[in-house]
Design an enzyme around this catalytic site. Structure first.
Site, mmCIF file in Angstrom:
data_model
loop_
_atom_site.group_PDB
_atom_site.id
_atom_site.type_symbol
_atom_site.label_atom_id
_atom_site.label_comp_id
_atom_site.label_asym_id
_atom_site.label_seq_id
_atom_site.Cartn_x
_atom_site.Cartn_y
_atom_site.Cartn_z
ATOM 1 C CG HIS A 126 -2.027 -1.046 1.095
ATOM 2 N ND1 HIS A 126 -2.408 -1.634 -0.094
ATOM 3 C CD2 HIS A 126 -2.802 -1.630 2.064
ATOM 4 C CE1 HIS A 126 -3.378 -2.510 0.128
ATOM 5 N NE2 HIS A 126 -3.626 -2.535 1.419
ATOM 6 C CD GLU A 144 -8.029 -3.581 -0.849
ATOM 7 O OE1 GLU A 144 -6.836 -3.276 -1.091
ATOM 8 O OE2 GLU A 144 -8.366 -4.484 -0.042
ATOM 9 C CG HIS A 175 -7.919 -0.442 1.935
ATOM 10 N ND1 HIS A 175 -8.578 -1.057 2.982
ATOM 11 C CD2 HIS A 175 -6.950 -1.291 1.558
ATOM 12 C CE1 HIS A 175 -8.007 -2.229 3.236
ATOM 13 N NE2 HIS A 175 -7.019 -2.401 2.366
#
Length: 378
Positions: A133, A343, A206
């Site tokens: 991420h 996602e 997210h």
């Protein structure tokens, strides 16, 4: 006499209006308010996008977080359907990515290593020896420049320029993300990025959805994913490179299926690796047109979510590691499997798998991606 009658009429009308409020007539638009201060004194703001039928989405320019999102149930009752924490200070402390913009790269890159044009780059390692991420200080921890756009379909334009070398990524990356709340109760998220050096990009949001309105976990939600393959991983959840058919596995959501039906199938190694679902599905339609990728239905509330995207895949995460330590604005503890993430993205670890769709962005190109989350009731 006429004056007395008129006076009585006005009094009765006022009484009725106070006692029996009419339908909320607040206009569509966007409102800005102070959210909190960063340690360096910069101010973060909260933007409330509202459409004409009463849906509201609150978004911060800190991290691009979707802080809350109301959606009507089948009786018309508006309730929050995304996980978020109560205060700005709580966001600064850190969350399990409750609704921010993820970048530069959503999901994992093995060992934080990638090669571009014969040169190896080392990214920040922040998850079991791997990169995830965007690294230690990803886009979710940045203060974005915000431009509110008023109107019947209010929008919030966020911009951030990531410097060359940030978290180990090559190239200065100029990013723009636009959230638009549409008339049809859909939130459109448009991503765009350009670079001055060859780099990799994989942006997503997210958000954790809970269509019960924070009343129960998500195990009774019915999920459909328009993907006949998924990506198996190793024990550290790095894709092996194989695209495996979902048929005959707990990963088959080609027809609407209750999420809790097979989530604890301990005979499946992949379920063990993810402690539930934490995998990428490969859409059957691999074009970059906007297409339906997934749906979620919650039977008691009647809420129905459709996910449209230009991306080739989606990561389903079923909040397998929430433990009740965090509570939402409603005062409800976020326990295991209290939310689900969809996602939309290119595949995890794509830079290290030539057979995966490329996430490479070059200086003469523009990265563009769109995802739409649309709500209705059934």
């Amino acid at each position: 006499m006429k004056f007395t009658s008129l006076f009585l009429f006005l009094i009765c009308a006022l009484f009725l209006n106070l006692t029996f409020p009419q339908k909320d007539k607040a206009k569509a638009g966007i409102r800005q308010e102070f959210f909190g201060k960063l340690p360096d004194g910069r101010e973060a703001h909260l933007f409330t996008l509202r459409n004409a039928v009463g849906m509201e989405v609150k978004i911060s320019n800190y991290g691009g977080y979707i802080v809350s999102w109301t959606a009507p149930d089948k009786t018309g009752k508006q309730e929050n359907i995304t996980l978020g924490v109560p205060t700005f200070a709580d966001y600064l402390k850190g969350t399990p990515s409750f609704g921010p913009i993820i970048g530069r790269y959503g999901n994992r890159i093995a060992k934080g290593k990638l090669e571009l044009d014969g040169k190896e780059y080392s990214l920040a390692v922040n998850s079991g020896g791997n990169h995830i991420h965007g690294g230690r200080v990803g886009f979710d921890k940045k203060l974005w420049t915000a431009t509110p756009i008023n109107g019947n379909e209010p929008a919030l334009k966020l911009r951030y320029t990531s410097p060359d070398g940030e978290e180990g990524y090559p190239g200065m990356l100029a990013v723009e993300v636009v959230y638009t709340l549409q008339k049809d109760n859909a939130l459109r998220i448009q991503y765009q990025a350009t670079t001055n050096k060859t780099t990799v990009v994989n942006l997503t949001n997210h958000a954790y959805f809970n269509l019960t309105g924070m009343k129960r976990d998500i195990l009774a939600h019915e999920l459909m994913i328009k993907g006949d393959k998924y990506l198996p991983t190793d024990a550290k959840q790095i894709p092996t490179g194989e695209l495996k058919p979902v048929a005959g596995t707990p990963f088959d959501f080609t027809k609407p299926t209750v999420i809790g039906a097979r989530i604890n199938d301990t005979t499946d190694t992949q379920i063990k690796y993810g402690s539930g679902y934490d995998h990428n599905w490969v859409f059957s339609d691999q074009t970059d047109k906007l297409k339906l990728g997934a749906t979620v239905y919650e039977p008691q509330s009647g809420r129905f979510l459709e996910v449209y995207t230009t991306e080739p895949g989606v990561q389903l995460y079923t909040a397998n590691h929430l433990n009740g330590n965090l509570k939402g604005k409603e005062g409800v503890a976020f326990t295991r499997r209290f939310g689900l993430c969809l996602e939309t993205q290119h595949y995890p670890d794509s830079p290290n798998h030539p057979n995966f769709p490329s996430t490479t962005l070059r200086p003469d190109e523009t990265y563009q991606s769109t995802t739409v989350y649309k709500f209705s009731v059934r």
